[in-house]
Design a protein around this motif. Structure first.
Motif, PDB file in Angstrom:
ATOM      1  N   LYS A  14       1.663   8.605   5.460  1.00 16.13           N
ATOM      2  CA  LYS A  14       0.861   7.488   4.970  1.00 16.13           C
ATOM      3  C   LYS A  14       1.008   6.289   5.904  1.00 16.13           C
ATOM      4  N   VAL A  15      -0.117   5.641   6.224  1.00 18.64           N
ATOM      5  CA  VAL A  15      -0.105   4.466   7.092  1.00 18.64           C
ATOM      6  C   VAL A  15      -0.914   3.348   6.442  1.00 18.64           C
ATOM      7  N   ASP A  16      -0.348   2.154   6.430  1.00 17.49           N
ATOM      8  CA  ASP A  16      -1.062   0.947   6.044  1.00 17.49           C
ATOM      9  C   ASP A  16      -1.775   0.440   7.291  1.00 17.49           C
ATOM     10  N   ARG A  17      -3.095   0.481   7.284  1.00 13.74           N
ATOM     11  CA  ARG A  17      -3.848   0.136   8.492  1.00 13.74           C
ATOM     12  C   ARG A  17      -3.660  -1.330   8.874  1.00 13.74           C
ATOM     13  N   GLU A  18      -3.265  -2.178   7.915  1.00 10.71           N
ATOM     14  CA  GLU A  18      -3.048  -3.576   8.233  1.00 10.71           C
ATOM     15  C   GLU A  18      -1.715  -3.779   8.948  1.00 10.71           C
ATOM     16  N   GLU A  19      -0.756  -2.907   8.690  1.00 15.36           N
ATOM     17  CA  GLU A  19       0.509  -2.958   9.423  1.00 15.36           C
ATOM     18  C   GLU A  19       0.384  -2.316  10.796  1.00 15.36           C
ATOM     19  N   ARG A  20      -0.411  -1.240  10.882  1.00 11.22           N
ATOM     20  CA  ARG A  20      -0.504  -0.477  12.127  1.00 11.22           C
ATOM     21  C   ARG A  20      -1.962  -0.360  12.592  1.00 11.22           C
ATOM     22  N   PRO A  21      -2.532  -1.468  13.084  1.00 12.36           N
ATOM     23  CA  PRO A  21      -3.912  -1.403  13.573  1.00 12.36           C
ATOM     24  C   PRO A  21      -4.069  -0.498  14.784  1.00 12.36           C
ATOM     25  N   TYR A  53       0.828  -1.203   0.000  1.00  9.86           N
ATOM     26  CA  TYR A  53       0.000   0.000   0.000  1.00  9.86           C
ATOM     27  C   TYR A  53       0.864   1.255   0.000  1.00  9.86           C
ATOM     28  N   LEU A  54       1.883   1.285   0.828  1.00 10.68           N
ATOM     29  CA  LEU A  54       2.754   2.457   0.854  1.00 10.68           C
ATOM     30  C   LEU A  54       3.511   2.600  -0.461  1.00 10.68           C
ATOM     31  N   LEU A  55       3.940   1.477  -1.019  1.00 13.73           N
ATOM     32  CA  LEU A  55       4.667   1.536  -2.287  1.00 13.73           C
ATOM     33  C   LEU A  55       3.790   2.032  -3.432  1.00 13.73           C
ATOM     34  N   GLN A  56       2.479   1.825  -3.342  1.00 15.87           N
ATOM     35  CA  GLN A  56       1.575   2.357  -4.359  1.00 15.87           C
ATOM     36  C   GLN A  56       1.645   3.881  -4.436  1.00 15.87           C
ATOM     37  N   HIS A  57       2.088   4.518  -3.346  1.00 16.10           N
ATOM     38  CA  HIS A  57       2.130   5.982  -3.282  1.00 16.10           C
ATOM     39  C   HIS A  57       3.556   6.533  -3.324  1.00 16.10           C
ATOM     40  N   ALA A  58       4.506   5.656  -3.617  1.00 11.83           N
ATOM     41  CA  ALA A  58       5.910   6.076  -3.574  1.00 11.83           C
ATOM     42  C   ALA A  58       6.274   7.062  -4.673  1.00 11.83           C
ATOM     43  N   GLU A  59       5.511   7.082  -5.759  1.00 17.52           N
ATOM     44  CA  GLU A  59       5.800   7.998  -6.858  1.00 17.52           C
ATOM     45  C   GLU A  59       4.865   9.198  -6.882  1.00 17.52           C
ATOM     46  N   ASN A  60       4.018   9.332  -5.873  1.00 14.27           N
ATOM     47  CA  ASN A  60       3.167  10.530  -5.790  1.00 14.27           C
ATOM     48  C   ASN A  60       4.023  11.785  -5.685  1.00 14.27           C
ATOM     49  N   PRO A  61       3.546  12.918  -6.193  1.00 14.00           N
ATOM     50  CA  PRO A  61       4.247  14.182  -5.962  1.00 14.00           C
ATOM     51  C   PRO A  61       4.139  14.661  -4.514  1.00 14.00           C
ATOM     52  N   VAL A  62       3.267  14.045  -3.730  1.00  9.73           N
ATOM     53  CA  VAL A  62       3.181  14.361  -2.298  1.00  9.73           C
ATOM     54  C   VAL A  62       4.443  13.862  -1.606  1.00  9.73           C
ATOM     55  N   GLU A  63       4.983  14.678  -0.728  1.00  9.65           N
ATOM     56  CA  GLU A  63       6.189  14.292   0.021  1.00  9.65           C
ATOM     57  C   GLU A  63       5.783  13.427   1.216  1.00  9.65           C
ATOM     58  N   TRP A  64       5.343  12.218   0.915  1.00  9.81           N
ATOM     59  CA  TRP A  64       4.876  11.317   1.973  1.00  9.81           C
ATOM     60  C   TRP A  64       6.030  10.856   2.861  1.00  9.81           C
TER      61      TRP A  64
END
Length: 674
Positions: A79-86, A13-24
């Motif tokens: 950005k948080v993956d809710r499955e990693e960080r419940p 999930y986090l990698l899906q947003h790795a190329e966003n222009p947002v500075e995540w």
């Protein structure tokens, strides 16, 4: 900007947003320290890889250069993956529900630099619409207010946090009696859908813990309508579009009341919880229909969600080629081309029409009996069944040539533990050794890759990361015990007891509840507790289930004492709100019925094992000991004390510290005896 800090993460999930222009940023000290140092508010976005609306918001907002510039200039973006960080998800979902009356994903939260929420919601469209502000407007307004009136926002956030922290304790119910189960069961019965099966209206979820409890209550009440509600739900689900008729396995939920149109993502936890209910329905009824659905679901996981190392992947996306459900739906012409002369019967049986039953295409669902379909096509039922099975296999192979949905290939301890338990149950009712082999393989994977001398890790992708939460420990204890009952390797029982002691030392609050996070976890704005069994059993409910079993197997009374304290504080609330505590009610059922302890020493007589395995015995702890060596290794435990291995199969049945003489045959009135 070419990428952001998410490119160093392992979460799909986090990698899906790795190329966003947002500075995540990922959640961690770097982002939190920057927010504090620069006195910037935090924008926290929580989601998961198979979340359709997460993809929509990402495409509309997070891939937009103008939106990203506003976010980067005015906020520290996490950005948080809710499955990693419940834990993080639970804290801010609670805040969202308190503020808006609902929750969900994507979860969008604006925080002060010290992590306190001041504005919260879920999906925001990029532009203003229907009188609601769009995400762009919200960013501008909140950044302006933060710059002009930061004290007002901090004050508001402090008050919000006070409301979140004030949670009154549930009423104690010192008398743990069946009246509580009666109240809960009749409350659930009022929610059942008498026409289409299941509970409530659209969107309709499987609610498997509810079904599991009502199967148990139906057994002790002898009121047939409780079982009927369960069988109706399981039957409608299995024949509907929520079940993948060609490939097996269940989608997340139905968007309509009739189980036709699913939200097409497939989650590991659904496909671990659901087949257990079908296995139990098979034990109660002997109807092969339920066994078939169980096997198709387990086989789907073994075929499509199992890693080469033996662990299980987390999810399959709802979308492929940018369209939700495209992978799973069919035109009638495609089926004609694939099945030729067999297409007429197949299309009749699975409701396939020229116009389609969803957006011009067809979701396979079964609204007609096999006998009716066979008669309409002048075939015998045996011929019709053969054609339909072959058609399913043909379409499955054709479908696998399509662009597949995305796979979330991280491996989570708690979800893997659920799957291990499902496979152990699958082995019990089917006698198919592949299910037990897969369960043991997954246990080996977790113990070798996601566990060290300090305990469990939460997630694995190339390596294990994030220390385990309560649900990881409690689910894994249950998985170890479920597998131990089928093949009593002492390693499994010792590991279960060790993890149970970790729960007491690191998660128990000393009074009446469990924290989600261990004692050495990072400090968040609150240390969360979560007792609700939605959409999966809570860590607390699973701990209760684990502890009553650990007490009977080991004789260690500390497990029973904590079980009774936890259950007593929650039981009245469970009766009042059984939907949110249905798995805890299953644990209460075991306690109130008093567990029956069954030990089978020497499984040479396979007929005894198969007869016991065919019975629905939800309040039994039943261990099958194959060899003399196994028996000798277990004598230190109370459950096995005084039971001598012999050259013939013997069954010991114990209740209330009293055991029957060893039986070498099972009586006709076995159900009554148990």
């Amino acid at each position: 900007m070419a990428g952001n800090l998410l490119r160093n993460e392992s979460s799909p999930y986090l990698l899906q947003h790795a190329e966003n222009p947002v500075e995540w940023y990922p959640w961690g000290p770097e982002a939190l320290e920057r927010a504090s140092r620069e006195n910037k508010p935090i924008f926290l976005s929580v989601g998961y890889s198979a979340c359709h609306w997460c993809h929509v918001m990402a495409h509309e907002s997070f891939e937009d250069e103008n939106i990203a510039n506003t976010m980067n200039e005015n906020f520290v973006n996490i950005k948080v993956d809710r499955e990693e960080r419940p834990d993080i998800d639970t804290i801010y979902q609670s805040a969202c529900q308190a503020a808006t009356g609902q929750g969900g994903w994507p979860l969008s939260v604006f925080l002060t630099p010290d992590q306190k929420p001041f504005y919260i919601g879920t999906y925001f469209p990029v532009l203003d619409s229907y009188g609601r502000p769009g995400f762009g407007s919200i960013l501008h307004q909140l950044s302006m207010v933060w710059k002009e009136r930061p004290a007002d926002i901090r004050q508001s956030a402090d008050k919000f946090l006070e409301r979140m922290e004030f949670i009154s304790p549930p009423p104690n119910h010192p008398t743990l009696d069946q009246a509580i189960l009666d109240e809960a069961a009749f409350n659930l019965l009022q929610m059942a859908d008498p026409i289409y099966g299941g509970f409530g209206d659209a969107p309709k979820f499987p609610n498997i813990s509810v079904i599991s409890f009502l199967l148990r209550y139906g057994m002790i009440s002898n009121v047939s309508k409780f079982h009927k509600v369960c069988f109706d739900a399981l039957g409608k689900m299995a024949r509907g579009g929520i079940f993948d008729q060609a490939g097996g396995g269940f989608h997340r939920y139905s968007t309509d009341r009739m189980w036709l149109v699913p939200h097409f993502e497939k989650m590991l936890y659904d496909n671990a919880l659901i087949p257990v209910a079908y296995a139990e329905a098979y034990q109660i009824t002997g109807d092969e229909f339920y066994l078939d659905i169980m096997k198709k679901t387990l086989d789907f996981v073994l075929n499509e969600m199992t890693s080469p190392m033996g662990g299980f992947y987390s999810a399959l996306d709802a979308d492929s080629e940018g369209e939700e459900g495209k992978f799973y739906v069919w035109s009638k012409s495609e089926i004609r081309e694939a099945l030729d002369d067999d297409a007429e019967l197949f299309c009749l049986y699975y409701d396939v029409t020229e116009g389609g039953n969803w957006e011009g295409r067809n979701i396979l669902r079964n609204n007609i009996t096999l006998s009716m379909a066979a008669k309409a096509c002048n075939l015998s039922e045996e011929e019709a069944k053969h054609i339909i099975c072959n058609g399913e296999q043909t379409l499955y192979k054709r479908r696998n040539l399509r662009v597949r949905p995305g796979l979330d290939d991280k491996i989570l301890t708690s979800w893997n533990a659920m799957m291990i338990s499902a496979l152990a149950k699958g082995y019990r009712v089917s006698n198919d050794i592949k299910y037990l082999d897969a369960a043991e393989g997954a246990i080996d994977f977790v113990m070798n890759n996601m566990m060290d001398s300090q305990g469990l890790f939460r997630t694995f992708k190339e390596k294990a990361t994030i220390r385990g939460f309560l649900e990881d420990y409690s689910y894994m204890v249950c998985a170890l015990l479920d597998t131990f009952e089928e093949t009593p390797d002492i390693r499994y029982l010792k590991a279960a007891e060790t993890l149970g002691r970790h729960i007491i030392e690191r998660f128990w609050d000393g009074e009446s509840n469990f924290f989600m996070t261990p004692t050495n976890h990072e400090s968040l704005i609150i240390r969360p507790k979560n007792n609700h069994d939605l959409p999966v059993p809570s860590g607390g409910s699973m701990t209760a289930t684990a502890f009553i079993r650990l007490y009977h197997l080991t004789g260690k009374k500390e497990f029973l004492d904590i079980f009774e304290k936890y259950l007593g504080m929650r039981l009245q609330e469970a009766a009042d709100n059984p939907f949110a505590y249905s798995h805890l009610l299953c644990a209460a059922f075991v306690y109130m019925r008093k567990p029956v302890e069954i030990t089978v020493l020497n499984t040479k007589d396979i007929s005894i094992r198969r007869r016991l395995s065919a019975e629905f015995l939800p309040n039994c702890i039943m261990v099958f000991v194959q060899s003399r060596e196994q028996a000798q290794s277990l004598v230190e435990y109370q459950f096995f004390a005084g039971k001598t291995f012999s050259d013939t199969t013997q069954v010991f049945i114990c209740r209330d510290m009293t055991c029957s003489p060893p039986l070498d045959t099972l009586p006709d009135n076995l159900a009554e005896l148990l």
